[in-house]
Design a protein around this motif. Structure first.
Motif, PDB file in Angstrom:
ATOM      1  N   ARG A 166      73.759   5.905  52.745  1.00 55.11           N
ATOM      2  CA  ARG A 166      73.801   4.474  53.076  1.00 55.11           C
ATOM      3  C   ARG A 166      73.219   4.234  54.469  1.00 55.11           C
ATOM      4  NH1 ARG A 166      79.370   5.146  51.406  1.00 55.11           N
ATOM      5  NH2 ARG A 166      79.545   4.708  49.172  1.00 55.11           N
ATOM      6  N   ASN A 195      69.556   4.409  54.331  1.00 59.54           N
ATOM      7  CA  ASN A 195      69.014   3.222  53.671  1.00 59.54           C
ATOM      8  C   ASN A 195      69.002   2.030  54.633  1.00 59.54           C
ATOM      9  OD1 ASN A 195      69.378   2.334  50.170  1.00 59.54           O
ATOM     10  ND2 ASN A 195      67.942   1.588  51.687  1.00 59.54           N
ATOM     11  N   THR A 235      63.662  -2.340  49.692  1.00 60.53           N
ATOM     12  CA  THR A 235      64.457  -1.346  50.401  1.00 60.53           C
ATOM     13  C   THR A 235      65.929  -1.710  50.416  1.00 60.53           C
ATOM     14  OG1 THR A 235      62.529  -0.941  51.814  1.00 60.53           O
ATOM     15  CG2 THR A 235      64.631  -0.046  52.557  1.00 60.53           C
ATOM     16  N   ASN A 288      69.160  -1.129  46.911  1.00 59.46           N
ATOM     17  CA  ASN A 288      70.299  -0.225  46.744  1.00 59.46           C
ATOM     18  C   ASN A 288      71.525  -0.711  47.501  1.00 59.46           C
ATOM     19  OD1 ASN A 288      68.963   1.640  45.085  1.00 59.46           O
ATOM     20  ND2 ASN A 288      68.040   2.647  46.845  1.00 59.46           N
ATOM     21  N   PRO A 343      71.950   4.889  46.386  1.00 63.39           N
ATOM     22  CA  PRO A 343      70.750   4.948  47.227  1.00 63.39           C
ATOM     23  C   PRO A 343      69.662   5.772  46.571  1.00 63.39           C
ATOM     24  CG  PRO A 343      72.724   5.378  48.523  1.00 63.39           C
ATOM     25  CD  PRO A 343      73.137   5.397  47.074  1.00 63.39           C
TER      26      PRO A 343
END
Length: 385
Positions: free
Chosen positions: A231, A234, A365, A368, A376
């Protein structure tokens, strides 16, 4: 009435003028934004600079003629009158400014600078008023030197306001300054996430004694697990793109020397800056949600909030890229097939393609992060070309 009594009356009037000017500055935001104004901004800014210079010089004279050890009351009266006049003049200049014509951001910057100056000037006047009211015995007291400190503070504020980093010359200059501040904060947020990731992935500094253990506040050994690290990566990809987007807006759209037909209206520029502030606030909240133990629902909520700001920013940029497709079609219809003089896309059109691609990459992007299932995916956040 003695000269000293006249000075006390004059200083009281000057202090009241400063208070009235401060009140006018604070309440000018309630004025009708559509009140017609015809004043030239360059003239107003020039007048402000001149008035500030005169307040600087006049306050110096006041400190000399009202020196506590040997005040010359008769000589100070015209000096105090001039200070009062210049203060009212600055308040009048600020009153002439209109958000629609001159820009809300510029007015806020001016309000901030001038408010500090008026407060410092009032402090100087009040110091001399206290000295005059309390008599010559105060001249032997250490507090008598307070007038020098307060006069110096006033001088510093005026010097700063008149300097290159002081009062902006126009609204676009004020916006560029605030935009730079936001960009620096966005870069700090990106750096913060990078450090989180490095801390979760690295192990070579795990045993370094940083002194916190002695206070019982040492590392508990908790680290991001695999999902938390994914996460964080991301979010880092999203913030990298938004920071890049923010930088390109500054370089390409907030130029200090705009090309014809000229800069967008002040209202559009001010609204764009508000989007920058909102982007910064949303980014901060998203970064805060990454600290362990993470709550995926909170990260999703903050990611959605950031994405909402990004969508609003994309809409806000439309005024910078007016639709010229219909005009180009008309012109192409008039040109001879194969004519090399046929119109070609302008630079703004090419820039719009870059921004559209960047916004699209941010959305992809973020997919997720905003997904309720949150899985992700690798390879997100590629840099737009």
């Amino acid at each position: 009435m003695t000269d000293k009594q006249k000075v006390i009356v004059a200083l009281t009037s000057a202090s009241e003028t400063c208070t009235a000017a401060l009140s006018a500055l604070a309440s000018r935001n309630q004025r009708n934004k559509f009140e017609p104004q015809t004043s030239d901004l360059a003239v107003i800014v020039k007048d402000l600079d001149s008035l500030l210079s005169m307040i600087y010089n006049t306050s110096t004279k006041l400190a000399l003629v009202l020196k506590p050890s040997s005040p010359t009351y008769s000589a100070s009266l015209p000096v105090i009158v001039d200070l009062t006049k210049y203060t009212s003049g600055i308040a009048h200049c600020i009153h002439l400014l209109n958000p629609n014509l001159h820009g809300a951001t510029l007015i806020k910057e001016l309000q901030h600078e001038v408010t500090a100056i008026f407060e410092a000037l009032r402090a100087v006047v009040q110091t001399f008023l206290n000295l005059a009211a309390r008599g010559p015995s105060i001249a032997r007291n250490d507090s008598a030197e307070e007038y020098l400190v307060r006069t110096g503070t006033l001088h510093d504020l005026i010097t700063q306001a008149r300097g290159p980093n002081g009062i902006p010359k126009d609204n676009i200059s004020a916006i560029r300054r605030r935009w730079k501040q936001d960009r620096a904060a966005l870069e700090d947020s990106l750096r913060e996430v990078s450090e989180m990731i490095d801390g979760a992935e690295g192990s070579e500094n795990d045993d370094v004694d940083d002194g916190w253990d002695e206070l019982g506040l040492g590392d508990t050994g908790a680290k991001m697990d695999g999902d938390e690290l994914a996460r964080a990566k991301n979010v880092h990809s999203v913030l990298r793109l938004t920071t890049l987007l923010h930088k390109r807006i500054f370089l390409d759209l907030l130029s200090s020397t705009p090309t014809p037909p000229g800069p967008p209206p002040s209202l559009a520029l001010d609204a764009l800056l508000l989007q920058s502030h909102a982007l910064l606030a949303a980014s901060d909240e998203l970064v805060s949600s990454l600290y362990i133990p993470q709550n995926p629902a909170t990260i999703r909520k903050e990611s959605l909030a950031l994405l909402d700001i990004i969508n609003g920013l994309q809409l806000q940029l439309r005024i910078f890229f007016p639709d010229t497709s219909s005009l180009e079609q008309q012109l192409s219809g008039l040109s001879i097939e194969g004519d090399k003089s046929a119109p070609t896309p302008s630079k703004p059109t090419a820039d719009k393609k870059w921004f559209d691609l960047c916004f699209d990459q941010v959305t992809k992007t973020s997919a997720n992060l905003v997904s309720p299932m949150y899985k992700p995916s690798p390879g997100v956040g590629q840099k737009p070309r």
